[in-house]
Design an enzyme around this catalytic site. Sequence first.
Site, PDB file in Angstrom:
ATOM      1  N   PRO A 100     -23.987  26.875  49.970  1.00  0.00           N
ATOM      2  CA  PRO A 100     -23.701  25.580  49.368  1.00  0.00           C
ATOM      3  C   PRO A 100     -24.747  24.510  49.659  1.00  0.00           C
ATOM      4  CG  PRO A 100     -22.183  26.059  51.171  1.00  0.00           C
ATOM      5  CD  PRO A 100     -22.933  27.323  50.875  1.00  0.00           C
ATOM      6  N   ASN A 101     -25.009  23.738  48.625  1.00  0.00           N
ATOM      7  CA  ASN A 101     -25.880  22.552  48.659  1.00  0.00           C
ATOM      8  C   ASN A 101     -27.372  22.871  48.753  1.00  0.00           C
ATOM      9  OD1 ASN A 101     -23.724  20.588  48.558  1.00  0.00           O
ATOM     10  ND2 ASN A 101     -23.201  21.318  50.607  1.00  0.00           N
TER      11      ASN A 101
ATOM     12  N   ARG B 292     -31.667  16.382  48.521  1.00  0.00           N
ATOM     13  CA  ARG B 292     -30.734  16.360  49.644  1.00  0.00           C
ATOM     14  C   ARG B 292     -31.445  16.032  50.962  1.00  0.00           C
ATOM     15  NH1 ARG B 292     -28.226  21.827  52.358  1.00  0.00           N
ATOM     16  NH2 ARG B 292     -26.791  20.649  53.642  1.00  0.00           N
TER      17      ARG B 292
ATOM     18  N   ASN C 150     -29.384  32.141  53.913  1.00  0.00           N
ATOM     19  CA  ASN C 150     -29.131  30.814  54.474  1.00  0.00           C
ATOM     20  C   ASN C 150     -27.747  30.419  53.972  1.00  0.00           C
ATOM     21  OD1 ASN C 150     -28.882  28.184  55.213  1.00  0.00           O
ATOM     22  ND2 ASN C 150     -30.909  27.542  54.496  1.00  0.00           N
TER      23      ASN C 150
ATOM     24  N   HIS D  33     -21.349  27.913  59.838  1.00  0.00           N
ATOM     25  CA  HIS D  33     -20.578  27.412  60.970  1.00  0.00           C
ATOM     26  C   HIS D  33     -19.070  27.614  60.817  1.00  0.00           C
ATOM     27  CE1 HIS D  33     -24.496  25.650  61.400  1.00  0.00           C
ATOM     28  NE2 HIS D  33     -24.325  24.878  60.343  1.00  0.00           N
TER      29      HIS D  33
ATOM     30  N   ASP E 139     -18.027  39.146  58.025  1.00  0.00           N
ATOM     31  CA  ASP E 139     -17.418  40.458  57.755  1.00  0.00           C
ATOM     32  C   ASP E 139     -18.086  41.157  56.578  1.00  0.00           C
ATOM     33  OD1 ASP E 139     -15.666  40.157  59.849  1.00  0.00           O
ATOM     34  OD2 ASP E 139     -13.936  39.625  58.616  1.00  0.00           O
TER      35      ASP E 139
ATOM     36  N   GLU F  63     -30.939  35.721  59.196  1.00  0.00           N
ATOM     37  CA  GLU F  63     -30.368  34.378  59.005  1.00  0.00           C
ATOM     38  C   GLU F  63     -31.511  33.359  59.013  1.00  0.00           C
ATOM     39  OE1 GLU F  63     -28.339  33.150  62.539  1.00  0.00           O
ATOM     40  OE2 GLU F  63     -27.369  31.419  61.600  1.00  0.00           O
TER      41      GLU F  63
ATOM     42  N   HIS G 237     -32.479  29.147  58.578  1.00  0.00           N
ATOM     43  CA  HIS G 237     -32.134  27.731  58.410  1.00  0.00           C
ATOM     44  C   HIS G 237     -33.416  26.935  58.292  1.00  0.00           C
ATOM     45  CE1 HIS G 237     -28.005  28.603  59.205  1.00  0.00           C
ATOM     46  NE2 HIS G 237     -28.390  29.299  60.251  1.00  0.00           N
ATOM     47  N   ILE G 238     -33.438  26.036  57.338  1.00  0.00           N
ATOM     48  CA  ILE G 238     -34.622  25.198  57.117  1.00  0.00           C
ATOM     49  C   ILE G 238     -34.812  24.271  58.315  1.00  0.00           C
ATOM     50  CG2 ILE G 238     -35.571  23.375  55.635  1.00  0.00           C
ATOM     51  CD1 ILE G 238     -33.927  24.758  53.319  1.00  0.00           C
TER      52      ILE G 238
ATOM     53  N   ARG H 114     -29.276  19.719  66.326  1.00  0.00           N
ATOM     54  CA  ARG H 114     -28.426  18.863  65.491  1.00  0.00           C
ATOM     55  C   ARG H 114     -27.007  18.773  66.067  1.00  0.00           C
ATOM     56  NH1 ARG H 114     -29.253  20.321  59.396  1.00  0.00           N
ATOM     57  NH2 ARG H 114     -28.190  18.299  59.202  1.00  0.00           N
TER      58      ARG H 114
ATOM     59  N   ARG I 245     -22.752  22.263  64.432  1.00  0.00           N
ATOM     60  CA  ARG I 245     -23.715  23.229  63.867  1.00  0.00           C
ATOM     61  C   ARG I 245     -24.165  24.264  64.894  1.00  0.00           C
ATOM     62  NH1 ARG I 245     -25.019  20.754  58.822  1.00  0.00           N
ATOM     63  NH2 ARG I 245     -24.818  18.499  59.030  1.00  0.00           N
TER      64      ARG I 245
END
Length: 143
Positions: free
Chosen positions: A9-10, A17, A73, A79, A86, A97, A99-100, A106, A110
């Site tokens: 999402p997002n 963003r 991502n 989180h 699963d 995995e 993450h930008i 943070r 998170r």
Amino acid sequence: MKLLILNGPNLNMLGLREPSIYGAETYAALCEKIRAHAKARGIAVDLYQSNHEGDLVDRIQAAYGDADGIVINPGAYTHTSIALLDAVKSVSIPTVEVHISDVTQREEFRQISYIRLACVKTIMGHGTDGYLEAIDYLIETLA
Ligand code: DQA
């Protein structure tokens, strides 16, 4: 070799963003960058983004027997989502995995990553280059 590149999402809002955290590059530009990198490395990639948890679960399940590795991502689902954890465990496909941002620097909420329990590696805080690093890692480890 075929890799599935999944964004949650997002991440379709990249560029608009919170650019001070996620940078100015759009999602479309990120996809182009990933496609160019995959072409240069001689592998196939499928790119998919969804704002919906179940869609992401469906896409992971559909990768069974099709993709050799997954770069994910999961956005905020990192989180919260045991379902994504699963799903990755169900298909047993090597998954990285990404993450930008550096989530360790943070908010407290998170600091948990469910998906990490099923991942062979985590790359964070390297901006969108982290996706390319994840692809390179999978190419090296799957070869
Ligand atoms: C993110 C970090 C997450 O905490 C956040 O919810 C995102 C993006 C990142 O790429 O840094 O949506 O996964």
